[in-house]
Design a protein around this motif. Structure first.
Motif, PDB file in Angstrom:
ATOM      1  N   GLN A 151     -17.734   4.037  -4.627  1.00 12.29           N
ATOM      2  CA  GLN A 151     -19.172   3.754  -4.568  1.00 12.29           C
ATOM      3  C   GLN A 151     -19.560   3.139  -3.229  1.00 12.29           C
ATOM      4  O   GLN A 151     -20.690   3.296  -2.769  1.00 12.29           O
ATOM      5  CB  GLN A 151     -19.567   2.826  -5.714  1.00 12.29           C
ATOM      6  N   ASP A 152     -18.600   2.455  -2.602  1.00 10.77           N
ATOM      7  CA  ASP A 152     -18.841   1.842  -1.298  1.00 10.77           C
ATOM      8  C   ASP A 152     -18.440   2.773  -0.159  1.00 10.77           C
ATOM      9  O   ASP A 152     -18.323   2.355   0.984  1.00 10.77           O
ATOM     10  CB  ASP A 152     -18.057   0.524  -1.205  1.00 10.77           C
ATOM     11  N   LYS A 153     -18.192   4.063  -0.521  1.00  8.57           N
ATOM     12  CA  LYS A 153     -17.860   5.110   0.449  1.00  8.57           C
ATOM     13  C   LYS A 153     -16.534   4.858   1.172  1.00  8.57           C
ATOM     14  O   LYS A 153     -16.348   5.243   2.333  1.00  8.57           O
ATOM     15  CB  LYS A 153     -18.996   5.302   1.460  1.00  8.57           C
ATOM     16  N   THR A 154     -15.617   4.190   0.467  1.00 12.12           N
ATOM     17  CA  THR A 154     -14.249   4.023   0.963  1.00 12.12           C
ATOM     18  C   THR A 154     -13.359   5.026   0.237  1.00 12.12           C
ATOM     19  O   THR A 154     -13.476   5.191  -0.981  1.00 12.12           O
ATOM     20  CB  THR A 154     -13.732   2.600   0.687  1.00 12.12           C
ATOM     21  N   ARG A 155     -12.501   5.696   0.958  1.00  9.95           N
ATOM     22  CA  ARG A 155     -11.583   6.625   0.317  1.00  9.95           C
ATOM     23  C   ARG A 155     -10.663   5.859  -0.637  1.00  9.95           C
ATOM     24  O   ARG A 155     -10.252   4.732  -0.345  1.00  9.95           O
ATOM     25  CB  ARG A 155     -10.736   7.355   1.356  1.00  9.95           C
ATOM     26  N   ALA A 156     -10.333   6.466  -1.758  1.00 17.45           N
ATOM     27  CA  ALA A 156      -9.486   5.782  -2.736  1.00 17.45           C
ATOM     28  C   ALA A 156      -8.744   6.789  -3.596  1.00 17.45           C
ATOM     29  O   ALA A 156      -9.248   7.876  -3.871  1.00 17.45           O
ATOM     30  CB  ALA A 156     -10.329   4.861  -3.621  1.00 17.45           C
ATOM     31  N   VAL A 157      -7.533   6.413  -4.008  1.00 16.19           N
ATOM     32  CA  VAL A 157      -6.691   7.256  -4.856  1.00 16.19           C
ATOM     33  C   VAL A 157      -6.195   6.414  -6.025  1.00 16.19           C
ATOM     34  O   VAL A 157      -5.614   5.342  -5.817  1.00 16.19           O
ATOM     35  CB  VAL A 157      -5.486   7.819  -4.077  1.00 16.19           C
ATOM     36  N   TRP A 158      -6.436   6.899  -7.234  1.00 21.94           N
ATOM     37  CA  TRP A 158      -5.932   6.185  -8.416  1.00 21.94           C
ATOM     38  C   TRP A 158      -4.447   6.452  -8.566  1.00 21.94           C
ATOM     39  O   TRP A 158      -3.997   7.598  -8.543  1.00 21.94           O
ATOM     40  CB  TRP A 158      -6.670   6.634  -9.673  1.00 21.94           C
ATOM     41  N   PHE A 159      -3.679   5.380  -8.730  1.00 23.07           N
ATOM     42  CA  PHE A 159      -2.238   5.490  -8.934  1.00 23.07           C
ATOM     43  C   PHE A 159      -1.937   5.354 -10.414  1.00 23.07           C
ATOM     44  O   PHE A 159      -2.308   4.359 -11.043  1.00 23.07           O
ATOM     45  CB  PHE A 159      -1.505   4.394  -8.148  1.00 23.07           C
ATOM     46  N   ASN A 160      -1.274   6.360 -10.963  1.00 27.05           N
ATOM     47  CA  ASN A 160      -0.900   6.342 -12.374  1.00 27.05           C
ATOM     48  C   ASN A 160       0.455   5.663 -12.511  1.00 27.05           C
ATOM     49  O   ASN A 160       1.488   6.243 -12.159  1.00 27.05           O
ATOM     50  CB  ASN A 160      -0.826   7.766 -12.915  1.00 27.05           C
ATOM     51  N   PRO A 161       0.491   4.427 -13.024  1.00 28.43           N
ATOM     52  CA  PRO A 161       1.769   3.705 -13.119  1.00 28.43           C
ATOM     53  C   PRO A 161       2.763   4.337 -14.086  1.00 28.43           C
ATOM     54  O   PRO A 161       3.960   4.041 -14.024  1.00 28.43           O
ATOM     55  CB  PRO A 161       1.348   2.300 -13.593  1.00 28.43           C
ATOM     56  N   GLU A 162       2.256   5.212 -14.960  1.00 29.03           N
ATOM     57  CA  GLU A 162       3.150   5.895 -15.898  1.00 29.03           C
ATOM     58  C   GLU A 162       3.827   7.108 -15.260  1.00 29.03           C
ATOM     59  O   GLU A 162       4.813   7.612 -15.778  1.00 29.03           O
ATOM     60  CB  GLU A 162       2.358   6.348 -17.140  1.00 29.03           C
TER      61      GLU A 162
END
Length: 282
Positions: A265-276
Motif C-alpha cells: 500500500q505504501d508502494k514498497t515492493r514486498a514478497v510474502w514468505f510462507n514459513p511452511e
C-alpha cells in the motif's frame, strides 16, 4: 543367509548413493535458483533487501522472549535459505537490513554474525556492533543495532553494513513516511545505510587523494591513473552501496501478511514468505 546379507548391503549402498546424489542435485538446483533471483533483482534495480526475523530468517517465533543462548538460536534455527540469500546479496552489492518487532536485537545481531561469518570470531569496541571478516573478500562487515550506535570510525572502516531495526525502543523514525507495519523500520535502516555510504566514501576518497603525493607535472597523468585504479580497487573489493535507495528499489520479505499489505500500500515492493514452505522462497 550370506546372499541375503550381501543383497542387503548392496541395497543399503544404493540407497546411500541415491540420497547423496539427490542432496547434491537439490543443492545445485537451489544455488542456480538463487543466482536467478539475484539476476532478477539486479534487472529490477533492487538494491535493498529488508528481511523479517522471527519465522522468516529463523524457523521459530521467539515472541521477543528467547530464553536460550544466542548460539543455540543461531546454530539450530537459522533457515539455510536465508543464510544463502544474505551472503549472496553481499556478493552482488545488494544491501540487507533486518526489520523485526522483537526487542531482543542483541540476539538478532548474534544470529547475523553467524550468517556473515560462520564459526568465526569477532571483536567489538562497543556492545552495539561487531566486525566480521568475510572470507570471500576478507573485508569487514558491520552488523549494527541502535542500542549503542556504531562510531563514525567503525562506519567508515566497514565495507558493508547490515542494520537491525527492532522493537527495543532505541530508535525513532523522524520522517513523514508511513509508520505502519515495517515501513518505519525500513526507512530508519535506509538512513543508516546512506550515512555509512557517505562515511565510507570519504575514506576511499581520502585514500585516493593521499596517493597523489604532489609529484612533478609531467608525472601528473600517471598519478591520476594510479588514483583511478585505487578507487576502482576499493570498489571491487567491497560492495559499493547505492547512492539512492527508494521504495521501488527495496523488497521486504516477511511471513506476516499484514506487513506485506502495508508495504504494498505504501508502494514498497514486498514478497510474502510462507514459513511452511521455505524451499519455495527462491
Amino acid at each position: 543367509t550370506t546372499n541375503k546379507q550381501q543383497q542387503k548391503q548392496n541395497s543399503t549402498t544404493i540407497m546411500a548413493t541415491t540420497n547423496t546424489t539427490a542432496t547434491t542435485t537439490s543443492t545445485t538446483t537451489a544455488t542456480s535458483m538463487l543466482e536467478s533471483v539475484l539476476i532478477r533483482f539486479k534487472s529490477l534495480g533492487i538494491n535493498l533487501l529488508a528481511i523479517d526475523f522471527d519465522m522468516t530468517i529463523i524457523d521459530i517465533h521467539t515472541g521477543g522472549r528467547w530464553t536460550g543462548t544466542p548460539d543455540e538460536l543461531a546454530q539450530h534455527h537459522i533457515r539455510p535459505e536465508f543464510r544463502q540469500l544474505i551472503r549472496a546479496c553481499w556478493r552482488h552489492d545488494i544491501a540487507v537490513a533486518v526489520v523485526t518487532f522483537s526487542p531482543q536485537t542483541a540476539v538478532v545481531q548474534h544470529a547475523l554474525h553467524q550468517i556473515v561469518n560462520p564459526g568465526g570470531g569477532s571483536s567489538s569496541s562497543s556492545n552495539s556492533s561487531s566486525y566480521n571478516y568475510n572470507h570471500h573478500r576478507n573485508t569487514p562487515i558491520l552488523v549494527t543495532t541502535t542500542a549503542q550506535p556504531a562510531t563514525e570510525s567503525e562506519l567508515a572502516a566497514a565495507s558493508y553494513v547490515i542494520p537491525i531495526r527492532g522493537g527495543d525502543r532505541t530508535w525513532q523514525y523522524q520522517g513523514t513516511g508511513s509508520r505502519l507495519g515495517k515501513q518505519a523500520h525500513i526507512a530508519s535502516a535506509v538512513e543508516e545505510l546512506l550515512h555509512h555510504h557517505e562515511a565510507h566514501a570519504q575514506v576511499v576518497t581520502a585514500a585516493a587523494a593521499s596517493s597523489d603525493d604532489g609529484t612533478q607535472d609531467d608525472n601528473h597523468h600517471n598519478n591520476n591513473n594510479s588514483n583511478t585504479t585505487a578507487t576502482a580497487s576499493s570498489s571491487s573489493s567491497s560492495p559499493s552501496l547505492p547512492l539512492e535507495i527508494t521504495k521501488q528499489t527495496t523488497i521486504l520479505i516477511d511471513d506476516d501478511r499484514r506487513n506485506i499489505k502495508h508495504a504494498l500500500q505504501d508502494k514498497t515492493r514486498a514478497v510474502w514468505f510462507n514459513p511452511e514452505k521455505p524451499h519455495h522462497l527462491f
